[in-house]
Design a protein around this motif. Structure first.
Motif, mmCIF file in Angstrom:
data_model
loop_
_atom_site.group_PDB
_atom_site.id
_atom_site.type_symbol
_atom_site.label_atom_id
_atom_site.label_comp_id
_atom_site.label_asym_id
_atom_site.label_seq_id
_atom_site.Cartn_x
_atom_site.Cartn_y
_atom_site.Cartn_z
ATOM 1 N N THR A 77 22.978 55.342 16.107
ATOM 2 C CA THR A 77 21.737 55.515 15.345
ATOM 3 C C THR A 77 22.043 55.663 13.858
ATOM 4 O O THR A 77 21.377 55.054 13.016
ATOM 5 N N LYS A 78 23.068 56.477 13.561
ATOM 6 C CA LYS A 78 23.462 56.637 12.154
ATOM 7 C C LYS A 78 23.910 55.305 11.573
ATOM 8 O O LYS A 78 23.547 54.956 10.440
ATOM 9 N N SER A 79 24.694 54.554 12.349
ATOM 10 C CA SER A 79 25.152 53.246 11.879
ATOM 11 C C SER A 79 23.972 52.304 11.656
ATOM 12 O O SER A 79 23.943 51.559 10.676
ATOM 13 N N ALA A 80 23.011 52.350 12.563
ATOM 14 C CA ALA A 80 21.826 51.500 12.418
ATOM 15 C C ALA A 80 21.034 51.893 11.171
ATOM 16 O O ALA A 80 20.540 51.024 10.434
ATOM 17 N N ASN A 81 20.911 53.208 10.930
ATOM 18 C CA ASN A 81 20.207 53.662 9.721
ATOM 19 C C ASN A 81 20.932 53.200 8.472
ATOM 20 O O ASN A 81 20.312 52.752 7.503
ATOM 21 N N THR A 82 22.261 53.323 8.491
ATOM 22 C CA THR A 82 23.053 52.867 7.349
ATOM 23 C C THR A 82 22.877 51.369 7.147
ATOM 24 O O THR A 82 22.727 50.899 6.019
ATOM 25 N N ALA A 83 22.891 50.624 8.259
ATOM 26 C CA ALA A 83 22.714 49.175 8.170
ATOM 27 C C ALA A 83 21.334 48.833 7.620
ATOM 28 O O ALA A 83 21.190 47.903 6.827
ATOM 29 N N THR A 84 20.329 49.607 8.015
ATOM 30 C CA THR A 84 18.969 49.372 7.513
ATOM 31 C C THR A 84 18.907 49.628 6.009
ATOM 32 O O THR A 84 18.304 48.850 5.263
ATOM 33 N N GLU A 85 19.536 50.725 5.574
ATOM 34 C CA GLU A 85 19.571 51.017 4.130
ATOM 35 C C GLU A 85 20.305 49.920 3.380
ATOM 36 O O GLU A 85 19.848 49.462 2.328
ATOM 37 N N THR A 86 21.437 49.505 3.929
ATOM 38 C CA THR A 86 22.219 48.445 3.287
ATOM 39 C C THR A 86 21.415 47.155 3.233
ATOM 40 O O THR A 86 21.454 46.433 2.234
ATOM 41 N N SER A 87 20.682 46.878 4.298
ATOM 42 C CA SER A 87 19.844 45.681 4.335
ATOM 43 C C SER A 87 18.780 45.742 3.241
ATOM 44 O O SER A 87 18.512 44.748 2.569
ATOM 45 N N GLY A 88 18.179 46.918 3.071
ATOM 46 C CA GLY A 88 17.176 47.078 2.005
ATOM 47 C C GLY A 88 17.782 46.851 0.629
ATOM 48 O O GLY A 88 17.187 46.186 -0.227
#
Length: 175
Positions: A77-88
């Protein structure tokens, strides 16, 4: 552990079959059915007890696996959140890159216009360059002549100095 549970469940089933044979059939003698009943009861009790022990161990292992999976899920979940932030951030950077690309295209168009003008000027100077090259070749030829004459003069000077030194040495020797 799971295999042990199956084995102990098999013991329970075998014990139950033995109890059934001892209580509800007329096979052999009464004494034989009584012995089968006691052994079946012991087998049944042992199977239930060991099965319960195996179940407790299996539940403990299952709890550890569930905890481990929970930790992995939190990390995912943390990795997914980080990936979402990076995507933004990548989307924002992409927008900036598009703006810069548009500006670069405009600059490139201006550069092409300037290059055409520079090409026209360069073509006009081409004749001057050909003339300058011809003059440079003539100058090189004159320079080569001058260097040859300077070399000859240097050689003559050296010869004269050498003769003058010899004359001076002869005078010293005569004294």
């Amino acid at each position: 552990m799971e295999t042990c549970e199956y084995f102990f469940d098999g013991m329970v089933i075998l014990g139950c079959v033995g109890e059934y044979v001892a209580d509800y059939t007329n096979l052999r003698t009464e004494e034989w059915r009584h012995r089968i009943g006691r052994r079946s009861l012991l087998l049944l009790t042992l199977g239930i007890g060991l099965g319960l022990f195996s179940l407790i161990k299996t539940n403990g292992l299952s709890g550890q696996v569930i905890d481990s999976l929970g930790d992995k899920a939190q990390r995912a979940t943390k990795s997914a959140n980080t990936a979402t932030e990076t995507s933004g951030q990548a989307v924002i950077a992409s927008s900036g890159a598009l703006e810069k690309s548009a500006k670069a295209e405009a600059s490139a168009s201006n550069a092409v216009t300037v290059a055409r003008d520079a090409n026209r000027v360069a073509n006009s100077f081409e004749k001057d360059i050909v003339t300058a090259k011809s003059q440079a070749a003539d100058a090189e030829s004159h320079l080569a002549d001058a260097l040859q004459r300077a070399a000859a003069a240097t050689a003559e000077l050296t010869r004269l100095k050498t003769q003058g030194l010899l004359l001076t040495q002869r005078r010293w020797l005569q004294l």
